[in-house]
Design a protein around this motif. Structure first.
Motif, PDB file in Angstrom:
ATOM      1  N   LYS A  19       0.839  -1.203   0.000  1.00 33.48           N
ATOM      2  CA  LYS A  19       0.000   0.000   0.000  1.00 33.48           C
ATOM      3  C   LYS A  19       0.874   1.252   0.000  1.00 33.48           C
ATOM      4  O   LYS A  19       0.552   2.233  -0.676  1.00 33.48           O
ATOM      5  CB  LYS A  19      -0.949   0.004   1.195  1.00 33.48           C
ATOM      6  N   ILE A  20       1.964   1.217   0.723  1.00 34.17           N
ATOM      7  CA  ILE A  20       2.860   2.380   0.782  1.00 34.17           C
ATOM      8  C   ILE A  20       3.467   2.646  -0.588  1.00 34.17           C
ATOM      9  O   ILE A  20       3.513   3.796  -1.043  1.00 34.17           O
ATOM     10  CB  ILE A  20       3.964   2.180   1.842  1.00 34.17           C
ATOM     11  N   GLU A  21       3.913   1.587  -1.273  1.00 36.22           N
ATOM     12  CA  GLU A  21       4.504   1.758  -2.609  1.00 36.22           C
ATOM     13  C   GLU A  21       3.495   2.339  -3.590  1.00 36.22           C
ATOM     14  O   GLU A  21       3.810   3.264  -4.348  1.00 36.22           O
ATOM     15  CB  GLU A  21       5.033   0.426  -3.137  1.00 36.22           C
ATOM     16  N   MET A  22       2.280   1.803  -3.578  1.00 35.09           N
ATOM     17  CA  MET A  22       1.266   2.316  -4.491  1.00 35.09           C
ATOM     18  C   MET A  22       0.908   3.755  -4.142  1.00 35.09           C
ATOM     19  O   MET A  22       0.791   4.602  -5.028  1.00 35.09           O
ATOM     20  CB  MET A  22       0.012   1.439  -4.494  1.00 35.09           C
ATOM     21  N   ALA A  23       0.732   4.036  -2.885  1.00 31.20           N
ATOM     22  CA  ALA A  23       0.380   5.394  -2.454  1.00 31.20           C
ATOM     23  C   ALA A  23       1.456   6.381  -2.901  1.00 31.20           C
ATOM     24  O   ALA A  23       1.137   7.466  -3.412  1.00 31.20           O
ATOM     25  CB  ALA A  23       0.193   5.450  -0.937  1.00 31.20           C
ATOM     26  N   ASN A  24       2.716   6.008  -2.728  1.00 33.56           N
ATOM     27  CA  ASN A  24       3.810   6.883  -3.165  1.00 33.56           C
ATOM     28  C   ASN A  24       3.770   7.125  -4.667  1.00 33.56           C
ATOM     29  O   ASN A  24       3.976   8.248  -5.124  1.00 33.56           O
ATOM     30  CB  ASN A  24       5.167   6.304  -2.749  1.00 33.56           C
ATOM     31  N   LYS A  25       3.510   6.079  -5.450  1.00 37.15           N
ATOM     32  CA  LYS A  25       3.416   6.232  -6.903  1.00 37.15           C
ATOM     33  C   LYS A  25       2.293   7.197  -7.286  1.00 37.15           C
ATOM     34  O   LYS A  25       2.410   7.918  -8.260  1.00 37.15           O
ATOM     35  CB  LYS A  25       3.154   4.877  -7.580  1.00 37.15           C
ATOM     36  N   LEU A  26       1.212   7.176  -6.502  1.00 42.06           N
ATOM     37  CA  LEU A  26       0.037   7.993  -6.831  1.00 42.06           C
ATOM     38  C   LEU A  26       0.070   9.369  -6.170  1.00 42.06           C
ATOM     39  O   LEU A  26      -0.806  10.197  -6.423  1.00 42.06           O
ATOM     40  CB  LEU A  26      -1.243   7.251  -6.438  1.00 42.06           C
ATOM     41  N   GLY A  27       1.050   9.594  -5.302  1.00 39.57           N
ATOM     42  CA  GLY A  27       1.151  10.885  -4.636  1.00 39.57           C
ATOM     43  C   GLY A  27       0.082  11.114  -3.586  1.00 39.57           C
ATOM     44  O   GLY A  27      -0.377  12.230  -3.369  1.00 39.57           O
ATOM     45  N   THR A  29      -1.473   9.518   0.474  1.00 36.52           N
ATOM     46  CA  THR A  29      -1.036   8.824   1.679  1.00 36.52           C
ATOM     47  C   THR A  29      -1.538   7.386   1.685  1.00 36.52           C
ATOM     48  O   THR A  29      -2.515   7.050   1.018  1.00 36.52           O
ATOM     49  CB  THR A  29      -1.558   9.521   2.954  1.00 36.52           C
ATOM     50  N   LYS A  30      -0.863   6.558   2.461  1.00 34.05           N
ATOM     51  CA  LYS A  30      -1.283   5.163   2.631  1.00 34.05           C
ATOM     52  C   LYS A  30      -2.698   5.122   3.224  1.00 34.05           C
ATOM     53  O   LYS A  30      -3.520   4.296   2.839  1.00 34.05           O
ATOM     54  CB  LYS A  30      -0.292   4.438   3.530  1.00 34.05           C
ATOM     55  N   ASN A  31      -2.978   6.036   4.155  1.00 32.53           N
ATOM     56  CA  ASN A  31      -4.311   6.072   4.778  1.00 32.53           C
ATOM     57  C   ASN A  31      -5.403   6.405   3.771  1.00 32.53           C
ATOM     58  O   ASN A  31      -6.488   5.831   3.806  1.00 32.53           O
ATOM     59  CB  ASN A  31      -4.331   7.078   5.933  1.00 32.53           C
ATOM     60  N   PHE A  32      -5.104   7.335   2.853  1.00 31.99           N
ATOM     61  CA  PHE A  32      -6.102   7.682   1.841  1.00 31.99           C
ATOM     62  C   PHE A  32      -6.324   6.489   0.911  1.00 31.99           C
ATOM     63  O   PHE A  32      -7.468   6.168   0.565  1.00 31.99           O
ATOM     64  CB  PHE A  32      -5.683   8.926   1.050  1.00 31.99           C
ATOM     65  N   LEU A  33      -5.247   5.820   0.506  1.00 30.41           N
ATOM     66  CA  LEU A  33      -5.366   4.631  -0.338  1.00 30.41           C
ATOM     67  C   LEU A  33      -6.218   3.576   0.369  1.00 30.41           C
ATOM     68  O   LEU A  33      -7.099   2.977  -0.244  1.00 30.41           O
ATOM     69  CB  LEU A  33      -3.982   4.064  -0.668  1.00 30.41           C
ATOM     70  N   TYR A  34      -5.973   3.375   1.650  1.00 31.33           N
ATOM     71  CA  TYR A  34      -6.764   2.423   2.431  1.00 31.33           C
ATOM     72  C   TYR A  34      -8.249   2.801   2.390  1.00 31.33           C
ATOM     73  O   TYR A  34      -9.109   1.945   2.202  1.00 31.33           O
ATOM     74  CB  TYR A  34      -6.256   2.375   3.880  1.00 31.33           C
ATOM     75  N   ARG A  35      -8.538   4.087   2.548  1.00 29.46           N
ATOM     76  CA  ARG A  35      -9.942   4.536   2.527  1.00 29.46           C
ATOM     77  C   ARG A  35     -10.588   4.290   1.172  1.00 29.46           C
ATOM     78  O   ARG A  35     -11.769   3.940   1.093  1.00 29.46           O
ATOM     79  CB  ARG A  35     -10.043   6.002   2.923  1.00 29.46           C
ATOM     80  N   VAL A  36      -9.826   4.456   0.089  1.00 27.34           N
ATOM     81  CA  VAL A  36     -10.371   4.179  -1.244  1.00 27.34           C
ATOM     82  C   VAL A  36     -10.586   2.680  -1.401  1.00 27.34           C
ATOM     83  O   VAL A  36     -11.635   2.249  -1.881  1.00 27.34           O
ATOM     84  CB  VAL A  36      -9.441   4.732  -2.353  1.00 27.34           C
ATOM     85  N   GLU A  37      -9.612   1.885  -0.983  1.00 25.39           N
ATOM     86  CA  GLU A  37      -9.729   0.429  -1.096  1.00 25.39           C
ATOM     87  C   GLU A  37     -10.875  -0.126  -0.256  1.00 25.39           C
ATOM     88  O   GLU A  37     -11.411  -1.180  -0.578  1.00 25.39           O
ATOM     89  CB  GLU A  37      -8.426  -0.262  -0.692  1.00 25.39           C
ATOM     90  N   THR A  38     -11.244   0.549   0.792  1.00 25.12           N
ATOM     91  CA  THR A  38     -12.364   0.076   1.624  1.00 25.12           C
ATOM     92  C   THR A  38     -13.683   0.737   1.238  1.00 25.12           C
ATOM     93  O   THR A  38     -14.696   0.519   1.894  1.00 25.12           O
ATOM     94  CB  THR A  38     -12.073   0.315   3.121  1.00 25.12           C
TER      95      THR A  38
END
Length: 125
Positions: A19-27, A29-38
């Motif tokens: 999640k951290i790697e993907m979040a970094n690629k997308l600019g 946060t890991k927390n925001f990515l988590y919220r989208v994934e959920t």
């Protein structure tokens, strides 16, 4: 209903990114990515386009993914007439990977669309 969250999870697993790697690629946060994934948040158009760029998603597939994110039990916004056979196969694979997340009514509607497409012999190859 298929949602962008399933695309994210699928891409992340396929590319073996955390999640951290993907979040970094997308600019983001890991927390925001988590919220989208959920399913609690959605990407902006800018972030969605960055996702497509970072993961080399073709323009045709981008349209498919955008359409999939809009799927619901009463409407399907995929025009198969302008999609070549290879991308139709990719769409079918993507949908089959997410069957447990799609309503039965939506699956039936997709099936009807694909059958009509096959009956018309629409194929841009």
């Amino acid at each position: 209903m298929v949602d962008i969250k399933y695309l994210l999870i699928s891409l992340r697993k396929r590319h073996k990114h955390s999640k951290i790697e993907m979040a970094n690629k997308l600019g983001i946060t890991k927390n925001f990515l988590y919220r989208v994934e959920t399913g609690r948040r959605n990407f902006s158009e800018t972030t969605l386009n960055r996702l497509f760029t970072e993961y080399n998603i073709s323009e045709e597939m981008q349209e498919i993914y955008k359409a999939i994110t809009k799927l619901n039990s009463s409407s399907i916004l995929i025009d198969l007439k302008n999609i070549d056979s290879l991308n139709k196969r990719k769409l079918i694979i993507l949908l089959s990977e997410n069957l447990d997340k799609i309503s039965e009514r939506t699956i039936k509607t997709i099936n009807i669309i694909l059958k009509k497409d096959l009956e018309k012999g629409v194929d841009n190859d």
